[in-house]
Design a protein around this motif. Sequence first.
Motif, PDB file in Angstrom:
ATOM      1  N   TRP A  23       0.830  -1.203   0.000  1.00 33.90           N
ATOM      2  CA  TRP A  23       0.000   0.000   0.000  1.00 33.90           C
ATOM      3  C   TRP A  23       0.866   1.255   0.000  1.00 33.90           C
ATOM      4  N   PHE A  24       0.404   2.251  -0.727  1.00 32.98           N
ATOM      5  CA  PHE A  24       0.960   3.596  -0.619  1.00 32.98           C
ATOM      6  C   PHE A  24      -0.126   4.587  -0.971  1.00 32.98           C
ATOM      7  N   THR A  25       0.140   5.851  -0.769  1.00 36.07           N
ATOM      8  CA  THR A  25      -0.886   6.886  -0.902  1.00 36.07           C
ATOM      9  C   THR A  25      -0.452   7.924  -1.914  1.00 36.07           C
ATOM     10  N   ASP A  26      -1.376   8.343  -2.778  1.00 34.98           N
ATOM     11  CA  ASP A  26      -1.023   9.398  -3.727  1.00 34.98           C
ATOM     12  C   ASP A  26      -1.132  10.760  -3.052  1.00 34.98           C
ATOM     13  N   VAL A  27      -0.826  11.809  -3.794  1.00 36.07           N
ATOM     14  CA  VAL A  27      -0.754  13.147  -3.217  1.00 36.07           C
ATOM     15  C   VAL A  27      -2.112  13.607  -2.680  1.00 36.07           C
ATOM     16  N   LEU A  28      -3.198  13.136  -3.296  1.00 34.54           N
ATOM     17  CA  LEU A  28      -4.529  13.553  -2.859  1.00 34.54           C
ATOM     18  C   LEU A  28      -5.044  12.731  -1.675  1.00 34.54           C
ATOM     19  N   ALA A  44      11.597  -7.622  -2.964  1.00 33.69           N
ATOM     20  CA  ALA A  44      10.937  -6.329  -2.761  1.00 33.69           C
ATOM     21  C   ALA A  44      11.565  -5.580  -1.595  1.00 33.69           C
ATOM     22  N   PHE A  45      11.918  -6.291  -0.527  1.00 33.94           N
ATOM     23  CA  PHE A  45      12.600  -5.654   0.602  1.00 33.94           C
ATOM     24  C   PHE A  45      13.946  -5.070   0.168  1.00 33.94           C
ATOM     25  N   ALA A  46      14.652  -5.816  -0.683  1.00 30.14           N
ATOM     26  CA  ALA A  46      15.998  -5.409  -1.075  1.00 30.14           C
ATOM     27  C   ALA A  46      15.991  -4.308  -2.127  1.00 30.14           C
ATOM     28  N   GLU A  47      15.100  -4.429  -3.099  1.00 31.62           N
ATOM     29  CA  GLU A  47      15.157  -3.526  -4.261  1.00 31.62           C
ATOM     30  C   GLU A  47      13.895  -2.709  -4.484  1.00 31.62           C
ATOM     31  N   GLY A  48      12.772  -3.146  -3.934  1.00 30.68           N
ATOM     32  CA  GLY A  48      11.512  -2.474  -4.208  1.00 30.68           C
ATOM     33  C   GLY A  48      10.806  -3.082  -5.408  1.00 30.68           C
ATOM     34  N   ILE A  49       9.558  -2.694  -5.600  1.00 26.83           N
ATOM     35  CA  ILE A  49       8.747  -3.142  -6.735  1.00 26.83           C
ATOM     36  C   ILE A  49       8.583  -1.963  -7.687  1.00 26.83           C
ATOM     37  N   GLY A  50       8.986  -2.133  -8.930  1.00 28.11           N
ATOM     38  CA  GLY A  50       8.917  -1.035  -9.896  1.00 28.11           C
ATOM     39  C   GLY A  50       7.505  -0.775 -10.383  1.00 28.11           C
ATOM     40  N   PHE A  51       7.187   0.490 -10.629  1.00 27.38           N
ATOM     41  CA  PHE A  51       5.888   0.854 -11.214  1.00 27.38           C
ATOM     42  C   PHE A  51       6.021   2.184 -11.951  1.00 27.38           C
ATOM     43  N   ASP A  52       4.998   2.502 -12.719  1.00 30.89           N
ATOM     44  CA  ASP A  52       4.980   3.735 -13.513  1.00 30.89           C
ATOM     45  C   ASP A  52       4.431   4.874 -12.662  1.00 30.89           C
ATOM     46  N   GLY A  53       5.317   5.710 -12.149  1.00 35.63           N
ATOM     47  CA  GLY A  53       4.895   6.804 -11.280  1.00 35.63           C
ATOM     48  C   GLY A  53       4.073   7.857 -11.974  1.00 35.63           C
ATOM     49  N   SER A  54       4.193   7.969 -13.298  1.00 32.05           N
ATOM     50  CA  SER A  54       3.440   9.005 -14.009  1.00 32.05           C
ATOM     51  C   SER A  54       1.954   8.689 -14.061  1.00 32.05           C
ATOM     52  N   SER A  55       1.580   7.438 -13.712  1.00 30.44           N
ATOM     53  CA  SER A  55       0.164   7.063 -13.695  1.00 30.44           C
ATOM     54  C   SER A  55      -0.491   7.334 -12.345  1.00 30.44           C
ATOM     55  N   ASP A  66       9.770   6.101 -13.861  1.00 33.94           N
ATOM     56  CA  ASP A  66      10.162   4.894 -13.144  1.00 33.94           C
ATOM     57  C   ASP A  66      10.309   5.169 -11.652  1.00 33.94           C
ATOM     58  N   MET A  67       9.579   4.390 -10.846  1.00 30.45           N
ATOM     59  CA  MET A  67       9.646   4.517  -9.396  1.00 30.45           C
ATOM     60  C   MET A  67       9.606   3.134  -8.759  1.00 30.45           C
ATOM     61  N   LEU A  68       9.976   3.072  -7.494  1.00 29.62           N
ATOM     62  CA  LEU A  68       9.989   1.814  -6.755  1.00 29.62           C
ATOM     63  C   LEU A  68       9.204   1.960  -5.459  1.00 29.62           C
ATOM     64  N   ALA A  69       8.416   0.924  -5.138  1.00 29.83           N
ATOM     65  CA  ALA A  69       7.704   0.872  -3.860  1.00 29.83           C
ATOM     66  C   ALA A  69       8.449  -0.097  -2.948  1.00 29.83           C
ATOM     67  N   LYS A  70       9.009   0.415  -1.839  1.00 29.34           N
ATOM     68  CA  LYS A  70       9.763  -0.426  -0.899  1.00 29.34           C
ATOM     69  C   LYS A  70       8.922  -0.661   0.350  1.00 29.34           C
ATOM     70  N   MET A  92       1.420  -4.309   3.678  1.00 32.66           N
ATOM     71  CA  MET A  92       2.462  -3.457   4.239  1.00 32.66           C
ATOM     72  C   MET A  92       2.405  -2.102   3.546  1.00 32.66           C
ATOM     73  N   PHE A  93       2.660  -1.042   4.299  1.00 32.93           N
ATOM     74  CA  PHE A  93       2.819   0.268   3.683  1.00 32.93           C
ATOM     75  C   PHE A  93       4.202   0.364   3.057  1.00 32.93           C
ATOM     76  N   CYS A  94       4.287   1.194   2.031  1.00 32.15           N
ATOM     77  CA  CYS A  94       5.535   1.341   1.295  1.00 32.15           C
ATOM     78  C   CYS A  94       6.053   2.774   1.349  1.00 32.15           C
ATOM     79  N   ASP A  95       7.365   2.882   1.240  1.00 35.15           N
ATOM     80  CA  ASP A  95       8.006   4.158   0.947  1.00 35.15           C
ATOM     81  C   ASP A  95       8.327   4.161  -0.543  1.00 35.15           C
ATOM     82  N   ILE A  96       8.108   5.287  -1.197  1.00 32.47           N
ATOM     83  CA  ILE A  96       8.343   5.395  -2.632  1.00 32.47           C
ATOM     84  C   ILE A  96       9.728   5.998  -2.863  1.00 32.47           C
ATOM     85  N   VAL A  97      10.528   5.302  -3.666  1.00 37.49           N
ATOM     86  CA  VAL A  97      11.886   5.767  -3.935  1.00 37.49           C
ATOM     87  C   VAL A  97      12.125   5.825  -5.440  1.00 37.49           C
TER      88      VAL A  97
END
Length: 446
Positions: A23-28, A44-55, A66-70, A92-97
């Motif tokens: 889980w993570f939260t967008d700006v709104l 995922a703990f080591a590297e994060g899960i990649g996703f398209d941050g522009s979406s 390109d962004m990662l959810a850790k 689990m909540f994620c930090d976005i890196v």
Amino acid sequence: MGKQEDFVLRALEERDVRFVRLWFTDVLGFLKSVAVAPAELEQAFAEGIGFDGSSIEGFARVYESDMLAKPDPSTFQILPWRSGEGPSTARMFCDIVMPDGSPSYADPRFVLKRTLSKAAEKGFTFYTHPEIEFYLFKDVPEDGSAPVPADRSGFFDHTAQSMGADFRREAIGMLEQMGISVEFSHHEGGPGQQEIDLRYADALSTADNIMTFRTVIREVALSQGLWASFMPKPYTEHPGSGMHTHVSLFEGDNNAFFEAGAEYQLSKTGRQFIAGILKHANEISVVTNQWVNSYKRMLWGAEAPSYICWGHNNRSAMIRVPMYKPLKGQSTRVELRSLDAACNPYLAYAVVLAAGMKGIEEGYELPREAEDDVWSLSERERRSLGIEPLPRSLYDAINIAESSELLADTLGEQVFDFFLRNKRAEWDDYRGQVSPFERERMLPVI
């Protein structure tokens, strides 16, 4: 990997977890989720899960998508509504890196973490205790008409065969299964309106808990054939839904707001913190009350503040200093009554803390307290007392926020820019709508 990661990986096997929702939260403030299989979690703990941050709203531009959810292993919990007789689902909540491992400045969780770190450098830990209000409806009309409330009860009503009481009992059970402690619950003033208060926790844990809380409430409502809404003001004639939040600063184990023998037992630090929130209240309103509908609630009065002032045990004030408990100095706190239940809790707590800390750092003087019912005063009386109104609309809040250095510094350039552009677009959409009020008033006579 650390001990927390090892604990999570063991729990996956022991609890027969087949899916892990990150889980993570967008700006709104909308919750986002991506599911991974347990076998992928170590990576995922080591590297994060990649996703398209522009979406994702406000996260990135197309050319830097390109962004990662850790995942944060300390937030691991089994989802109780997904845990029947079959395999379990966890979250689990994620930090976005970013790809280089640096934090994403568009991640609301990071905005709060950064603000908490600045307070920690001064020796402070920020604690919060939210009182979350919401409505239960029998359905949500597709034509935009007023929804039918789940019950007709009122404030603190205890009604036989109460749908609200049954709902709250099941919801609280799920929250506590997820490690979220509940302090109180009761029926609120509007028909179908409920309140559940979470226990004190550090602000980051509280913000995570609020995002979980909203999900739990909606899941339980759907399971009972109901619809839950945190909309600030769903009815014209009934109270809106707020999120009054009690806040305090601690220096180690000591409550920095407590001073024995001081007026209301409130320390100089506590008074300066209140002064900071009051001085910057108009600037941060666009975050603490971020929707066009938020300002309908603030015009209502009763439980929603309309003016910038503080008072001792004065429920018409924006900030209330609750009655002091002689044997509980550690419980000295202030209650901020302007937040509504639909704000982004990460950003809201970040700007509240930043405003309060500004008051401490700059040594702001606390203005005279409001001893009267502020709503019953005339405009002239309020002006003579130096009591200013909060923004009357999202439009007013945006205009004030655009020139706020405090807001820009706290949110960071990317969140500040996106958030205000989004709010401006929301206002433009709203003001272009022709309402039933206009048609009912004008069509018969014009």
